[in-house]
Design an enzyme around this catalytic site. Structure first.
Site, mmCIF file in Angstrom:
data_model
loop_
_atom_site.group_PDB
_atom_site.id
_atom_site.type_symbol
_atom_site.label_atom_id
_atom_site.label_comp_id
_atom_site.label_asym_id
_atom_site.label_seq_id
_atom_site.Cartn_x
_atom_site.Cartn_y
_atom_site.Cartn_z
ATOM 1 N N TYR A 101 0.480 -1.200 -0.144
ATOM 2 C CA TYR A 101 -0.080 -0.184 0.209
ATOM 3 C C TYR A 101 1.016 1.132 -0.019
ATOM 4 O O TYR A 101 2.136 1.088 1.111
ATOM 5 C CB TYR A 101 -0.837 0.429 1.237
ATOM 6 C CG TYR A 101 -1.514 1.514 1.629
ATOM 7 C CD1 TYR A 101 -3.086 1.108 1.542
ATOM 8 C CD2 TYR A 101 -1.080 2.071 2.252
ATOM 9 C CE1 TYR A 101 -3.989 2.750 1.334
ATOM 10 C CE2 TYR A 101 -2.150 3.695 2.348
ATOM 11 C CZ TYR A 101 -2.655 3.856 1.341
ATOM 12 O OH TYR A 101 -3.737 4.701 2.124
ATOM 13 N N GLU A 189 -4.017 7.362 -3.507
ATOM 14 C CA GLU A 189 -3.781 5.700 -3.233
ATOM 15 C C GLU A 189 -3.489 4.472 -3.856
ATOM 16 O O GLU A 189 -4.600 4.373 -4.542
ATOM 17 C CB GLU A 189 -3.990 5.466 -1.946
ATOM 18 C CG GLU A 189 -5.940 4.918 -1.985
ATOM 19 C CD GLU A 189 -6.224 4.846 -0.262
ATOM 20 O OE1 GLU A 189 -5.452 5.529 0.310
ATOM 21 O OE2 GLU A 189 -7.122 3.567 -1.010
#
Ligand code: GDP
Ligand code: MN
Length: 376
Positions: A101, A189
């Protein structure tokens, strides 16, 4: 404004970040034509402006034409987070080894941008972050300086220690930062950023652009009108700032500061504001009328407090707009309290009183009157 996944990925691809092969489809035929080009299995992904699709059945793997058609039909007719998919993203299935991530998120209270990264990406990233808090890397970036190479190296050391992909990850983090800053993103993201086949590939991307910066980005797609509530859409058309709250006293003011002060005063007097509404300086009678119509179209609104402190705006112009709206909308004068002061206030108050409306110069008294009319 949130971009859809396929739009965000297109920006990633243009910036040189690997994404899976695939395409966007709006029908079963298009799904099959993309699938035959990239080969089975394929991943079908609902294009909706919300996350959590994986867990809600909006991201599925299809092994054959039959299952692709069946799943495409199901996803295209299902709602995810209240949204019907705009389309499907059909992508090659990537055999994933690890899910990372990486994200950049605006931290308004700290006035910085926070770089977040963890080796435990994927659909359970929140749980993983609370289970392994030590693995979550947080770096505050000075927005004027931005991301420096050593920040990117820290991410690579934390996520892929001792691997050959470190340099790749550093590059991707730098590229993502440049993309985020260039887009005026409040959030960018990539989750998961997958380790697959000896490389890194962005399997999902979420980009939210600051609405106040959209004028600088004519190149970006605009959200379809269906994403907005009808009242928000109407407010945008009228050029007024409108935010709905859950109270019953509608408020309108000319100027954002006055609009906030009006809501505060209503709350301090024991009332509950139904909305924030700023018609702006120099509002025409037409815009004032539109704002009244907008605020009263909220079924929770019992009473409206109109707070006009006139400088550039003329009090008589505001008053005429209010009177016209009351007549055309057939509103009961009982439901409106006007505070009018400043430029041409006397003339304005005379116009309002002649139409049977309550008009006061005092802010404090107007607030009291509105709250008492709302039955509090
Ligand atoms: P979200 O749930 O809305 O964030 O949707 P994602 O695009 O992140 O998809 C959910 C999950 O599906 C991802 O976190 C991956 O674990 C998985 N996924 C999506 N595409 C692929 C793929 O091509 N291969 C594999 N193995 N998993 C995938
Ligand atoms: Mn995701």
């Amino acid at each position: 404004m949130r971009l859809l996944e396929y739009q965000a990925k297109e920006l990633l691809r243009e910036a040189g970040i690997p994404i899976p092969r695939g395409g966007r489809a709006s029908s079963e035929e298009e799904v099959l034509s993309i699938a035959s080009r990239i080969g089975f299995p394929v991943v079908l992904k609902a294009q909706v402006p919300v996350g959590g699709r994986g867990k809600a059945g909006g991201v599925v793997v299809a092994e054959s034409e039959e299952s692709a058609v069946r799943e495409a039909r199901r996803i295209l007719s299902s709602k995810f987070g209240g949204h019907l998919p705009e389309s499907l993203l059909v992508e090659e299935f990537v055999p994933v080894e690890r899910e990372l991530y990486v994200g950049f998120v605006l931290d308004r209270s700290a006035r910085t941008i926070t770089l977040l990264a963890t080796p435990y990406g994927g659909v359970d990233v929140e749980e993983a972050a609370s289970e392994h808090p030590e693995s979550l890397l947080r770096v505050s970036l000075d927005p004027l300086v931005g991301l420096l190479p050593h920040h990117a190296r820290r991410v690579a050391d934390a996520l892929l220690p001792g691997t050959e992909l470190k340099r790749d990850l550093e590059r991707i983090v730098m590229v993502l930062w440049r993309l985020s800053a260039g887009l005026d993103a409040v959030l960018l993201e990539v989750n998961p950023l997958a380790v697959a086949g000896g490389g890194l590939v962005a399997l999902d991307a979420r980009i939210e652009v600051d609405d106040s910066a959209l004028f600088r980005h004519p190149e970006l797609p605009r959200p379809p009108p269906s994403w907005r509530s009808p009242r928000e859409a109407r407010a945008a058309e009228l050029g007024v700032s409108y935010v709905e709250l859950d109270g019953d006293i509608g408020t309108i003011a000319n100027g954002a500061g006055l609009a906030m002060a009006t809501m505060d005063a209503v709350a301090m007097a024991g009332g509950r504001p139904a909305n924030f509404c700023d018609v702006g300086g120099g509002a025409s009678a037409e815009r004032v009328k539109g704002a009244l119509e907008l605020v009263f179209s909220n079924p929770r609104v019992s009473v409206l407090l109109f707070n006009a402190l006139c400088g550039i705006t003329r009090g008589d112009e505001v008053a005429r707009g209010i009177v016209a709206a009351v007549r055309e909308l057939g509103l009961s004068p009982e439901r409106i309290v006007v505070r009018l002061d400043g430029n041409m206030a006397e003339e304005g108050i005379a116009i309002l009183e002649e139409a049977g409306l309550k008009a006061l110069r005092s802010f404090r008294e107007a607030v009291r009157e509105a709250v008492s009319r709302a039955g509090r």
